[in-house]
Design an enzyme around this catalytic site. Structure first.
Site, short mmCIF file in Angstrom:
data_model
loop_
_atom_site.label_atom_id
_atom_site.label_comp_id
_atom_site.label_asym_id
_atom_site.label_seq_id
_atom_site.Cartn_x
_atom_site.Cartn_y
_atom_site.Cartn_z
N THR A 22 57.58 88.29 69.13
CA THR A 22 56.69 89.42 69.42
C THR A 22 56.23 89.43 70.87
OG1 THR A 22 55.97 89.55 67.14
CG2 THR A 22 54.45 90.42 68.75
N TYR A 35 57.22 97.47 65.67
CA TYR A 35 57.82 97.19 66.98
C TYR A 35 59.06 96.34 66.76
CZ TYR A 35 55.66 92.67 66.17
OH TYR A 35 55.32 91.47 65.60
N THR A 101 56.11 83.89 66.49
CA THR A 101 55.09 83.04 65.87
C THR A 101 55.43 82.62 64.44
OG1 THR A 101 53.85 84.95 65.04
CG2 THR A 101 53.26 84.12 67.23
N ASP A 102 56.33 83.37 63.79
CA ASP A 102 56.55 83.11 62.36
C ASP A 102 57.08 81.70 62.09
OD1 ASP A 102 55.61 85.58 61.73
OD2 ASP A 102 57.57 86.50 61.39
N LYS A 174 50.61 78.01 61.56
CA LYS A 174 50.19 79.41 61.57
C LYS A 174 49.27 79.61 60.37
CE LYS A 174 51.74 84.10 62.28
NZ LYS A 174 52.83 85.04 62.49
N GLU A 293 51.97 56.59 41.24
CA GLU A 293 52.78 55.87 40.23
C GLU A 293 53.62 56.82 39.36
OE1 GLU A 293 53.09 52.53 39.80
OE2 GLU A 293 51.96 52.43 41.68
C1 SIN Z 1 55.85 87.14 65.86
O1 SIN Z 1 56.36 86.71 66.89
O2 SIN Z 1 54.58 87.18 65.76
C2 SIN Z 1 56.58 87.67 64.69
C3 SIN Z 1 58.03 87.80 64.87
C4 SIN Z 1 58.70 86.50 65.18
O3 SIN Z 1 58.29 85.46 64.66
O4 SIN Z 1 59.67 86.54 65.95
#
Ligand code: SIN
Length: 336
Positions: A22, A35, A101-102, A174, A293
């Site tokens: 992103t 997007y 971020t994913d 995350k 155990e």
């Molecule tokens: C993001 O970057 O927040 C979502 C899409 C990705 O992980 O590439």
């Protein structure tokens, strides 16, 4: 090898390795949704960050330009090998990776275990595309470059900078699907904070990483396949058998403290006979999984301690590059 011609001789030389996400996404002006991730190239990304050239000399390289759900083990090996090679150059001081971020926390942990340098390695991303009102990417990138250029960052392993926080690659997660403050390390806290371009450190991970990690990926072009099985009420135990046919190891995202039904427990015996290690992690996201155990009655069953299922999968895969012995793998999990 990258030829370094410092534009400003007093500044550190930082390499940015861009992978997409992103932070490099574009869409309708002002909006945060609908997007396309991984659309801007690294030069455009850097030129959108005001004053970044005042804190470091930057050299960008495009490794990929993808949504991070499309990051593969090939990308990981490329990143780790590149950082290992370039870090030998005395005139390179640190590295920043831009990433979606994913899956950012997975790449961060992989690099934490496989990069062989004390030089700072920082990963960042953004929750809002570059075209959004108040896009968060420029500040995250600015602070990541500042962190990579700081003497204070040496020896911390692979770090993540997000929304003014500094996190260790081992512990970062995350924790929010859409807010800009999307990362933290739950009960382990952050390593420190960024205020503008100045880092303030308060913690250090004591787990082995980078130069102290035993894992060496040089010469590898693939990693042992490890799959994750998610347990829920009445989940079919044959999923374990299915995954074991296709993998060298299985991680279970168990309930509570890494638990699952007696049907799953019985199936683990079959995996033991096939020589498949099974790591017990949890779908909870905080707490610790220790030897038990009942759950660990078969010797192939190994607790994940505090690693989440995707991070346990990375450690098990790297452990399998060293040994197939269940108790040796168990020792690796207790140490890392
Ligand atoms: C993001 O970057 O927040 C979502 C899409 C990705 O992980 O590439």
């Amino acid at each position: 090898m990258i030829t370094i011609n410092p534009k400003k001789p007093g500044l550190k030389n930082i390499i940015i390795l861009a992978t997409g996400g992103t932070i490099a996404g574009t869409g309708e002006e002002g909006k945060t949704t609908n997007y396309q991730a991984g659309n801007l190239d690294i030069d455009t990304l850097v030129s959108s960050v005001s004053n970044i050239d005042k804190i470091a000399n930057i050299y960008g390289e495009q490794i990929a330009n993808v949504d991070s759900n499309d990051i593969t083990i090939d990308h990981w090996l490329t990143l780790a090998n590149k950082i290992n090679e370039l870090s030998k150059q005395d005139d390179i001081d640190g590295f920043v990776i831009t990433h979606g971020t994913d899956t950012l926390e997975e790449t961060a942990y992989f690099l934490d275990l496989t990069v062989k340098t004390n030089k700072p390695v920082v990963i960042t991303g953004a929750m809002r595309p570059s075209t959004a009102t108040s896009a968060d990417g420029p500040l995250n990138l600015y602070q990541s470059v500042a962190l990579a250029a700081s003497e204070l960052s040496i020896g911390h392993g692979c770090m993540v900078v997000f929304s003014d926080g500094i996190y260790s690659g081992r512990n970062v997660q995350k924790v929010n699907t859409f807010k800009t403050n999307a990362f933290n390390s739950i009960e382990f806290g952050c390593l420190g904070y960024m205020r503008d371009n100045v880092p303030y450190f308060f913690n250090k991970s004591i787990k082995p990483h980078t130069v102290d990690s035993q894992f060496d990926i040089s010469g590898l072009n693939k990693l042992p396949v490890v799959s994750i099985a998610y347990f829920n009420i009445d989940a079919d135990p044959l999923i374990l058998d299915y995954l074991a046919e296709r993998s060298e190891g299985v991680v279970i995202a168990g309930a509570g403290s890494g638990t699952f039904s007696s049907n799953w427990l019985n199936e683990i015996k079959n995996l033991e006979e096939k020589g498949i290690p099974v790591v017990r992690s949890s779908r909870i996201g905080s707490g610790i999984i220790l030897r038990d155990e009942t759950m660990d009655r078969y010797i192939n069953c190994i607790p994940s301690y505090t690693l989440s299922p995707p991070k346990a999968r990375i450690l098990l895969s790297l452990a399998l590059t060293k040994t197939k012995d269940f108790s040796e793998i168990g020792k690796i999990f207790s140490e890392y």
